[in-house]
Design an enzyme around this catalytic site. Sequence first.
Site, mmCIF file in Angstrom:
data_model
loop_
_atom_site.group_PDB
_atom_site.id
_atom_site.type_symbol
_atom_site.label_atom_id
_atom_site.label_comp_id
_atom_site.label_asym_id
_atom_site.label_seq_id
_atom_site.Cartn_x
_atom_site.Cartn_y
_atom_site.Cartn_z
ATOM 1 N N CYS A 37 -48.609 111.779 -2.367
ATOM 2 C CA CYS A 37 -49.148 112.741 -3.081
ATOM 3 C C CYS A 37 -49.029 114.075 -2.863
ATOM 4 O O CYS A 37 -48.297 115.005 -3.573
ATOM 5 C CB CYS A 37 -50.579 112.072 -3.439
ATOM 6 S SG CYS A 37 -50.673 110.954 -4.385
HETATM 7 N N1 LIG Z 1 -50.839 106.417 -3.604
HETATM 8 C C1 LIG Z 1 -51.619 107.005 -3.875
HETATM 9 O O1 LIG Z 1 -52.745 107.322 -3.381
HETATM 10 C C2 LIG Z 1 -51.779 107.514 -5.431
HETATM 11 C C3 LIG Z 1 -53.046 108.213 -5.893
HETATM 12 C C4 LIG Z 1 -52.820 108.679 -7.211
HETATM 13 C C5 LIG Z 1 -51.623 108.654 -7.934
HETATM 14 N N2 LIG Z 1 -50.600 108.101 -7.263
HETATM 15 C C6 LIG Z 1 -49.286 108.126 -8.081
HETATM 16 O O2 LIG Z 1 -49.036 106.912 -8.662
HETATM 17 C C7 LIG Z 1 -47.637 106.582 -8.836
HETATM 18 C C8 LIG Z 1 -47.369 105.442 -7.993
HETATM 19 O O3 LIG Z 1 -47.827 105.465 -6.512
HETATM 20 P P1 LIG Z 1 -47.982 104.217 -5.665
HETATM 21 O O4 LIG Z 1 -48.364 104.930 -4.359
HETATM 22 O O5 LIG Z 1 -48.604 103.119 -6.113
HETATM 23 O O6 LIG Z 1 -46.193 103.846 -5.250
HETATM 24 P P2 LIG Z 1 -45.731 102.593 -4.476
HETATM 25 O O7 LIG Z 1 -44.692 103.082 -4.141
HETATM 26 O O8 LIG Z 1 -47.071 102.093 -3.715
HETATM 27 O O9 LIG Z 1 -45.747 101.657 -5.529
HETATM 28 C C9 LIG Z 1 -44.984 101.769 -6.903
HETATM 29 C C10 LIG Z 1 -44.419 100.385 -7.053
HETATM 30 O O10 LIG Z 1 -43.462 100.513 -8.269
HETATM 31 C C11 LIG Z 1 -42.196 99.534 -7.918
HETATM 32 N N3 LIG Z 1 -41.037 100.072 -8.949
HETATM 33 C C12 LIG Z 1 -40.147 100.963 -8.727
HETATM 34 N N4 LIG Z 1 -39.218 100.994 -9.818
HETATM 35 C C13 LIG Z 1 -39.770 100.055 -10.679
HETATM 36 C C14 LIG Z 1 -39.340 99.549 -11.792
HETATM 37 N N5 LIG Z 1 -38.271 100.158 -12.428
HETATM 38 N N6 LIG Z 1 -39.868 98.471 -12.289
HETATM 39 C C15 LIG Z 1 -40.887 97.928 -11.892
HETATM 40 N N7 LIG Z 1 -41.653 98.143 -10.659
HETATM 41 C C16 LIG Z 1 -40.819 99.483 -10.074
HETATM 42 C C17 LIG Z 1 -42.036 99.709 -6.697
HETATM 43 O O11 LIG Z 1 -41.309 98.491 -6.084
HETATM 44 C C18 LIG Z 1 -43.400 99.511 -5.994
HETATM 45 O O12 LIG Z 1 -43.922 98.336 -5.600
HETATM 46 C C19 LIG Z 1 -46.952 107.751 -8.282
HETATM 47 O O13 LIG Z 1 -46.698 108.522 -9.253
HETATM 48 C C20 LIG Z 1 -47.931 108.418 -7.309
HETATM 49 O O14 LIG Z 1 -47.594 109.928 -7.293
HETATM 50 C C21 LIG Z 1 -50.606 107.614 -6.004
#
Ligand SMILES: NC(=O)c1ccc[n+]([C@@H]2O[C@H](COP(=O)([O-])OP(=O)(O)OC[C@H]3O[C@@H](n4cnc5c(N)ncnc54)[C@H](O)[C@@H]3O)[C@@H](O)[C@H]2O)c1
Length: 416
Positions: A258
Amino acid sequence: MTTVGIIGLGYVGLPLAVAFAQEGCDVVAVDLDERKVEAIEAGDSYIEDVSSAQLREVSERIHATSRYARLAKADAVLICVPTPLTRNREPDLGPLIDSTRALADVLQAGQLVVLESTTYPGTTRERVAPLLEASGLTAGRDFHLAFSPERVDPGRTDFTLRNTPKVIGGLTQACAERAEGIYGLVCDQLVRVSSPEAAELSKLLENIFRSVNIALVNELAMLTDRMGIDIWEVVEAASTKPYGFMRFEPGPGMGGHCLPVDPFYLSWRAREFDMTTEFIELAGKVNQQMPYHCVAKVERVLNDAGLPVKGARIAVLGVSYKPGVGDIRESPSLKIVALLRALGAELRYHDPHVAALPEFDLESQPLEQALADADLTLIVTAHPSVDHRAIAERGGLVVDLRGVTRGTEAENVIRL
Ligand SMILES: NC(=O)c1ccc[n+]([C@@H]2O[C@H](COP(=O)([O-])OP(=O)(O)OC[C@H]3O[C@@H](n4cnc5c(N)ncnc54)[C@H](O)[C@@H]3O)[C@@H](O)[C@H]2O)c1
């Protein structure tokens, strides 16, 4: 019964899927990564915040799949795919565009779609809506559309999805109401704003606020290093002010998916409006310098002990980006390891959450083995399961980048 679809089963999506299933919803959980789909089907969690036991308790209600077609029966679909940066540090909407296009193919009239991924203001209206409208359905009329940012803080237990207020911005009032109906199942407090743009920017403000304040205290840490003042003592003292001050800790730099990434979504967008977001750029620059500053400090400490970095045995404690989790994305530890290795140091590491660092050909050593015969121990990420004070009190050079050895006033312990 409510059926909730979730696209992207990572740090954000999987806890959300479990939360809805715990409330009795049917969950269609879609991810392109077959290993994740199989793990969920087998009841094996790969996210620290969700135990396999919790997952198994609700596994009957979670249907993991890589096929979007099953989303057609969902009442609401929440998009939680990654929003990274390209190599040129510009927003990479690839995963968002791919997943939205795939969703458009199965979109049904009356469904609610909510984007949760962090992104710049305008994404929901200008990018997601038109892609979904390729289905022939109109956003705000035939289907509902909203943005609701995720606020999860991995590893945290006092604030969860349930008791962290959730911001919601709908394309129309009806969209916001629908989104409130869904999130009300898993969150106690909902905060409605007037538009998706306000919701998108509120998330960026939260992250930029942290990034800027961390940079401020990091810059002071570099200054106090030269001035011979203890930055931790200064932060501690300033924090006694009961109003008008918020405590931020210095450290080896910013990590995770993030803070090092999201602010640049806004600086990119700002350029379209002839604005340069100077606070964001400056904070990024200062925070990026921290690993270099920390390595310079290690060099100095070794030098004072008459040792060159080349050939020095350095035990790195903690390589993930924050305590208690195994996430190494953008972790400053990796930069520090790379810099020390380039200087010829002989590195080993201990991290109970990260078994191996294949890019460095390193595996986590048991703590005692990592510490044995090390010339210097470098505390980069202070996992709660490691007793850093005890390590500092044993003697031997210790460089503490997290301030966790405070209270140990020995000459062998040098703090950031
Ligand atoms: N990790 C955190 O602490 C956090 C906190 C707040 C917001 N966010 C935001 O949330 C979003 C997701 O973050 P995350 O940490 O969960 O990411 P992550 O990488 O852990 O998970 C994302 C998932 O999406 C899947 N994916 C990618 N492309 C895809 C598609 N076309 N179809 C289906 N699945 C697909 C990936 O395989 C993965 O499992 C980001 O925008 C991030 O900035 C993350």
